[in-house]
Write a protein that holds these residues in place. Structure first.
Motif, PDB file in Angstrom:
ATOM      1  N   LYS A   1       0.838  -1.187   0.000  1.00  0.00           N
ATOM      2  CA  LYS A   1       0.000   0.000   0.000  1.00  0.00           C
ATOM      3  C   LYS A   1       0.882   1.248   0.000  1.00  0.00           C
ATOM      4  O   LYS A   1       1.827   1.336   0.770  1.00  0.00           O
ATOM      5  CB  LYS A   1      -0.870  -0.016   1.255  1.00  0.00           C
ATOM      6  CG  LYS A   1      -2.071   0.814   1.160  1.00  0.00           C
ATOM      7  CD  LYS A   1      -2.953   0.544   2.360  1.00  0.00           C
ATOM      8  CE  LYS A   1      -4.292   1.169   2.118  1.00  0.00           C
ATOM      9  NZ  LYS A   1      -5.133   1.078   3.279  1.00  0.00           N
ATOM     10  N   LEU A   2       0.615   2.211  -0.900  1.00  0.00           N
ATOM     11  CA  LEU A   2       1.352   3.465  -0.964  1.00  0.00           C
ATOM     12  C   LEU A   2       0.671   4.507  -0.097  1.00  0.00           C
ATOM     13  O   LEU A   2      -0.550   4.673  -0.139  1.00  0.00           O
ATOM     14  CB  LEU A   2       1.399   4.001  -2.404  1.00  0.00           C
ATOM     15  CG  LEU A   2       2.241   3.217  -3.391  1.00  0.00           C
ATOM     16  CD1 LEU A   2       2.070   3.777  -4.791  1.00  0.00           C
ATOM     17  CD2 LEU A   2       3.703   3.267  -2.988  1.00  0.00           C
ATOM     18  N   SER A   3       1.497   5.213   0.674  1.00  0.00           N
ATOM     19  CA  SER A   3       0.947   6.291   1.488  1.00  0.00           C
ATOM     20  C   SER A   3       0.892   7.567   0.640  1.00  0.00           C
ATOM     21  O   SER A   3       1.487   7.649  -0.437  1.00  0.00           O
ATOM     22  CB  SER A   3       1.827   6.522   2.719  1.00  0.00           C
ATOM     23  OG  SER A   3       3.069   7.066   2.322  1.00  0.00           O
ATOM     24  N   ARG A   4       0.183   8.528   1.156  1.00  0.00           N
ATOM     25  CA  ARG A   4       0.110   9.826   0.480  1.00  0.00           C
ATOM     26  C   ARG A   4       1.510  10.426   0.365  1.00  0.00           C
ATOM     27  O   ARG A   4       1.879  10.986  -0.653  1.00  0.00           O
ATOM     28  CB  ARG A   4      -0.810  10.757   1.250  1.00  0.00           C
ATOM     29  CG  ARG A   4      -0.919  12.127   0.597  1.00  0.00           C
ATOM     30  CD  ARG A   4      -1.864  13.003   1.315  1.00  0.00           C
ATOM     31  NE  ARG A   4      -3.212  12.498   1.052  1.00  0.00           N
ATOM     32  CZ  ARG A   4      -4.324  13.135   1.301  1.00  0.00           C
ATOM     33  NH1 ARG A   4      -4.255  14.313   1.862  1.00  0.00           N
ATOM     34  NH2 ARG A   4      -5.481  12.636   1.033  1.00  0.00           N
ATOM     35  N   ARG A   5       2.330  10.284   1.423  1.00  0.00           N
ATOM     36  CA  ARG A   5       3.703  10.791   1.413  1.00  0.00           C
ATOM     37  C   ARG A   5       4.508  10.126   0.301  1.00  0.00           C
ATOM     38  O   ARG A   5       5.251  10.782  -0.417  1.00  0.00           O
ATOM     39  CB  ARG A   5       4.354  10.530   2.774  1.00  0.00           C
ATOM     40  CG  ARG A   5       5.769  11.039   2.864  1.00  0.00           C
ATOM     41  CD  ARG A   5       6.410  10.658   4.223  1.00  0.00           C
ATOM     42  NE  ARG A   5       7.800  10.989   4.243  1.00  0.00           N
ATOM     43  CZ  ARG A   5       8.773  10.259   3.701  1.00  0.00           C
ATOM     44  NH1 ARG A   5       8.493   9.143   3.102  1.00  0.00           N
ATOM     45  NH2 ARG A   5      10.038  10.646   3.769  1.00  0.00           N
ATOM     46  N   ASP A   6       4.378   8.810   0.142  1.00  0.00           N
ATOM     47  CA  ASP A   6       5.094   8.088  -0.920  1.00  0.00           C
ATOM     48  C   ASP A   6       4.712   8.630  -2.299  1.00  0.00           C
ATOM     49  O   ASP A   6       5.562   8.808  -3.163  1.00  0.00           O
ATOM     50  CB  ASP A   6       4.785   6.587  -0.870  1.00  0.00           C
ATOM     51  CG  ASP A   6       5.341   5.909   0.374  1.00  0.00           C
ATOM     52  OD1 ASP A   6       6.330   6.423   0.939  1.00  0.00           O
ATOM     53  OD2 ASP A   6       4.779   4.871   0.770  1.00  0.00           O
ATOM     54  N   LEU A   7       3.430   8.889  -2.499  1.00  0.00           N
ATOM     55  CA  LEU A   7       2.974   9.422  -3.781  1.00  0.00           C
ATOM     56  C   LEU A   7       3.509  10.830  -4.040  1.00  0.00           C
ATOM     57  O   LEU A   7       3.900  11.158  -5.162  1.00  0.00           O
ATOM     58  CB  LEU A   7       1.441   9.423  -3.831  1.00  0.00           C
ATOM     59  CG  LEU A   7       0.794   8.029  -3.914  1.00  0.00           C
ATOM     60  CD1 LEU A   7      -0.711   8.151  -3.783  1.00  0.00           C
ATOM     61  CD2 LEU A   7       1.173   7.355  -5.212  1.00  0.00           C
ATOM     62  N   VAL A   8       3.555  11.663  -3.006  1.00  0.00           N
ATOM     63  CA  VAL A   8       4.082  13.025  -3.158  1.00  0.00           C
ATOM     64  C   VAL A   8       5.566  12.976  -3.497  1.00  0.00           C
ATOM     65  O   VAL A   8       6.041  13.658  -4.412  1.00  0.00           O
ATOM     66  CB  VAL A   8       3.822  13.865  -1.880  1.00  0.00           C
ATOM     67  CG1 VAL A   8       4.593  15.174  -1.917  1.00  0.00           C
ATOM     68  CG2 VAL A   8       2.330  14.124  -1.713  1.00  0.00           C
TER      69      VAL A   8
ATOM     70  N   SER B   1       6.006  11.768  -7.037  1.00  0.00           N
ATOM     71  CA  SER B   1       5.575  12.803  -7.986  1.00  0.00           C
ATOM     72  C   SER B   1       6.622  13.898  -8.120  1.00  0.00           C
ATOM     73  O   SER B   1       6.925  14.358  -9.220  1.00  0.00           O
ATOM     74  CB  SER B   1       4.249  13.422  -7.542  1.00  0.00           C
ATOM     75  OG  SER B   1       3.244  12.447  -7.540  1.00  0.00           O
TER      76      SER B   1
END
Length: 154
Positions: free
Chosen positions: A3-10, A13
């Protein structure tokens, strides 16, 4: 399950955006267009060995780097210690007599002579005459040699 966290996605990106910006900027470097260079307007900078005229050293539409300079060597002077680099080089003798290290052997050449130095071959040039010797040096770096831009020099 992964599962990717919001922090990982930021973070991912931002890394992607920075990579794309760096790629665009590196490809958008200005390139030299068709040009002319008047010998009389290129300043000769006096050096302890003779003189140097730098015509240009830039990127072109097909080359990472294209450099043209003209060196004048005083009698008996060597431009540099033998060295090698990953790109080709052409020397055109304008005036005087030079000795060039080619394939491990010194060759004496006069005005109008052309010397081709293949990649990774030791070379050097020396004024072998009694008057100043002047030559054009033309070097280029292609995409094939851009990663290997190492020069062995003192």
């Amino acid at each position: 399950m992964f599962k990717l966290s919001r922090r990982d996605l930021v973070v991912a990106s931002v890394a992607i955006a920075l990579t794309l910006c760096a790629t665009v900027l590196s490809q958008s470097k200005p390139t030299m267009k068709s040009s002319f260079f008047d010998w009389n307007k290129i300043e000769m900078v006096k050096t302890e060995k003779g003189g140097l005229r730098n015509f240009f050293d830039t990127r072109t539409e097909t080359l990472e780097q294209l450099e043209v300079h003209v060196t004048t060597l005083n009698p008996g002077i060597t431009s540099h210690v033998p060295h090698q680099h990953a790109n080709e080089e052409i020397i055109i003798v304008k005036e005087g007599v030079v000795e060039e290290l080619v394939n491990g052997e010194f060759k004496k050449l006069g005005a109008g002579s052309i010397i081709f130095q293949a990649p990774n071959q030791l070379h050097t040039i020396r004024n072998a005459g009694d008057t100043p010797a002047t030559y054009f040096a033309i070097k280029w770096v292609s995409a094939a040699t851009a990663e290997k831009k190492t020069t062995v020099e003192e």
